[in-house]
Design a protein around this motif. Sequence first.
Motif, PDB file in Angstrom:
ATOM      1  N   ILE A   1       0.867  -1.174   0.000  1.00  0.00           N
ATOM      2  CA  ILE A   1       0.000   0.000   0.000  1.00  0.00           C
ATOM      3  C   ILE A   1       0.908   1.228   0.000  1.00  0.00           C
ATOM      4  O   ILE A   1       1.962   1.238   0.647  1.00  0.00           O
ATOM      5  N   VAL A   2       0.520   2.257  -0.745  1.00  0.00           N
ATOM      6  CA  VAL A   2       1.217   3.533  -0.704  1.00  0.00           C
ATOM      7  C   VAL A   2       0.250   4.588  -0.176  1.00  0.00           C
ATOM      8  O   VAL A   2      -0.956   4.541  -0.465  1.00  0.00           O
ATOM      9  N   SER A   3       0.780   5.512   0.619  1.00  0.00           N
ATOM     10  CA  SER A   3      -0.062   6.580   1.170  1.00  0.00           C
ATOM     11  C   SER A   3       0.701   7.900   1.128  1.00  0.00           C
ATOM     12  O   SER A   3       1.929   7.937   1.203  1.00  0.00           O
ATOM     13  N   GLY A   4      -0.057   8.995   1.016  1.00  0.00           N
ATOM     14  CA  GLY A   4       0.510  10.344   1.023  1.00  0.00           C
ATOM     15  C   GLY A   4      -0.267  11.209   1.981  1.00  0.00           C
ATOM     16  O   GLY A   4      -1.495  11.101   2.070  1.00  0.00           O
ATOM     17  N   ALA A   5       0.428  12.079   2.708  1.00  0.00           N
ATOM     18  CA  ALA A   5      -0.230  12.787   3.807  1.00  0.00           C
ATOM     19  C   ALA A   5       0.234  14.232   3.920  1.00  0.00           C
ATOM     20  O   ALA A   5       1.168  14.683   3.235  1.00  0.00           O
ATOM     21  N   ASP A   6      -0.415  14.950   4.839  1.00  0.00           N
ATOM     22  CA  ASP A   6      -0.082  16.343   5.102  1.00  0.00           C
ATOM     23  C   ASP A   6       1.231  16.494   5.864  1.00  0.00           C
ATOM     24  O   ASP A   6       1.703  17.629   6.060  1.00  0.00           O
TER      25      ASP A   6
ATOM     26  N   ARG B   1       3.846  15.620   4.587  1.00  0.00           N
ATOM     27  CA  ARG B   1       4.758  15.764   3.440  1.00  0.00           C
ATOM     28  C   ARG B   1       5.493  14.466   3.108  1.00  0.00           C
ATOM     29  O   ARG B   1       6.472  14.491   2.359  1.00  0.00           O
ATOM     30  N   GLN B   2       5.026  13.361   3.635  1.00  0.00           N
ATOM     31  CA  GLN B   2       5.707  12.087   3.424  1.00  0.00           C
ATOM     32  C   GLN B   2       4.866  11.134   2.576  1.00  0.00           C
ATOM     33  O   GLN B   2       3.631  11.171   2.603  1.00  0.00           O
ATOM     34  N   VAL B   3       5.576  10.280   1.828  1.00  0.00           N
ATOM     35  CA  VAL B   3       4.958   9.171   1.109  1.00  0.00           C
ATOM     36  C   VAL B   3       5.432   7.892   1.790  1.00  0.00           C
ATOM     37  O   VAL B   3       6.640   7.654   1.904  1.00  0.00           O
ATOM     38  N   LYS B   4       4.493   7.094   2.261  1.00  0.00           N
ATOM     39  CA  LYS B   4       4.862   5.878   2.990  1.00  0.00           C
ATOM     40  C   LYS B   4       4.454   4.633   2.208  1.00  0.00           C
ATOM     41  O   LYS B   4       3.423   4.611   1.533  1.00  0.00           O
ATOM     42  N   ILE B   5       5.296   3.594   2.337  1.00  0.00           N
ATOM     43  CA  ILE B   5       5.024   2.294   1.721  1.00  0.00           C
ATOM     44  C   ILE B   5       4.769   1.305   2.852  1.00  0.00           C
ATOM     45  O   ILE B   5       5.561   1.218   3.812  1.00  0.00           O
ATOM     46  N   TRP B   6       3.670   0.566   2.728  1.00  0.00           N
ATOM     47  CA  TRP B   6       3.266  -0.404   3.756  1.00  0.00           C
ATOM     48  C   TRP B   6       3.172  -1.793   3.126  1.00  0.00           C
ATOM     49  O   TRP B   6       2.829  -1.920   1.955  1.00  0.00           O
TER      50      TRP B   6
END
Length: 609
Positions: free
Chosen positions: A220-225, A227-232
């Motif tokens: 799963i990829v997520s983007g947030a306030d 300022r980070q893009v995380k991979i799960w």
Amino acid sequence: MLTKFETKSARVKGLSFHPKRPWVLASLHNGVIQLWDYRMCTLIDKFDEHDGPVRGIDFHKQQPLFVSGGDDYKIKVWNYKLRRCLFTLLGHLDYIRTTFFHHEYPWILSASDDQTIRIWNWQSRTCVCVLTGHNHYVMCAQFHPSEDLVVSASLDQTVRVWDISGLRKKNLSPGAVETEVRGISGVDLFGVSDAVVKHVLEGHDRGVNWAAFHPSMPLIVSGADDRQVKIWRMNESKAWELDTCRGHYNNVSCAVFHPRQELILSNSEDKSIRVWDMSKRTGVQTFRRDHDRFWVLGAHPNLNLFAAGHDSGMIVFKLERERPAYAVHGNMLYYVKDRFLRQLDFNSSKDTAVMQLRSGSKFPVFSMSYNPAENAVLLCTRATNLENSTYDLYSIPKESDSQNPDAPEGKRSSGLTAVWVARNRFAVLDRMHSLLIKNLKNEIVKKVQVPNCEEIFYAGTGSLLLRDADGVTLFDVQQKRSLATVKVAKVKYVVWSADTSHVALLAKHAIMICNRKMESLCNIHENIRVKSGAWDESGVFIYTTSNHIKYLWKLQRLWMTGAAGNALVKLPCCRATTKLWKCATRGQRTLTNLHSFTSSLEICQSCAR
């Protein structure tokens, strides 16, 4: 980044590619939904029934339908063939952020600022399940491409994965319990929920704007306030954070996996699109706009195409050039694919790998020049920063195992373009835009002063075509002088006939046919992009645009009886598929019959000549 299409409009909040047609839907902040043909660069239709911004948009995979969701709390299902809204689904109590069709079942998934996610049956036009658990706006919710899962992102700083296998079993199996009996909450009479939270992913420090599944891996990829893009990563029992991609300097609006490569694309309110390498977790490319924040990203399900919506419109783009470098000699086609030089025999259709190429460049091979006398090739690689461009000189092995081809040592040097000019000499346009002549050992033999140019093309033994912004110059390398110049803007490709008596100069929207002396014989303008061209044995030039195959036919001499007395007028004729010819007195006229020009005289409709 290769921009294929760009629009100017109100802020684009939602995007969806059609799976088969060259269409993209854009939902706008002013309430309009636009349907664009990105290949023809035309607006096909627009739909204006929402009251306020439309944030969710999605094409159905098989049916002529799309779904939209807006700030008016309404979900609308549209038929683009009928050009109207079929029905409206009501139930959400606040702005609707995203809407998606299920790839198989007759379901729509919606996420809303009312802190719920709803699943609707668009055939029965009812809500079949409500997913509750988030305690802030739900910014995004998407179905898994193959499993009974949903991923959601919320401003409560969490990403949640939901198991909806119970909903599938109850709604789509024989003797399924009706929704009305269980109630809209999705809990049946025995207390078993249709949708349950499987994983709660915590790691972002601010609200999460987007989450998406990988098309084939449990990621799963997520983007947030923050300022980070995380991979799960997830399995049946748990989910955990793999890594974080840092580089954006404002809220990350959207993040998606590349459908076919180990890449992640993200965009942000910092006015940039970034491309990340999944294995290295590092940024590999960044594209910026001067004044527009980015809000959404869309990936084509089958093609190497992406779309990004920003404050003043959208762009459709590719990450890299897909056209392979190639060269034709006789009945052989040489081309580069997957780090191999391959050979295709036109007669037998046998396609074999002849050698393995040297690795080390992250950019694909841009162009190729083949030397049949020495069985050698020049492979040019064009970097984003042109000054970092290189070329490789290879001698092709005479015998090679196609299953395990040799990897000969190539000679690499810097240079924008390298082209053979003789059996044992080639020309290099270096980073200073001067011309170097080199031998087979890659040693400089001489330097040649040439007029200012941006690109060089082959023009026969001892000659080159030099391209500048305004035209093309025929240059004699031996005599070190210009022989002729023709005015044509921004030539991209040069195609010589087999006997080099004619040449086609291809620009973005134009083709010019010239003779060996660079005298213009014919000009063709196209409204859409000219892609490629080739000469037929009989002197017909066949070319492709974004959506047509066309031809040009040059008749060497044509004598017609003119109007004044019986004077003979010499008319060179160059025709595209529009079948136009020049009447001696009245300019272009359309031909009445479309048979061969050589077999019969054809009559001009307007003056009967």
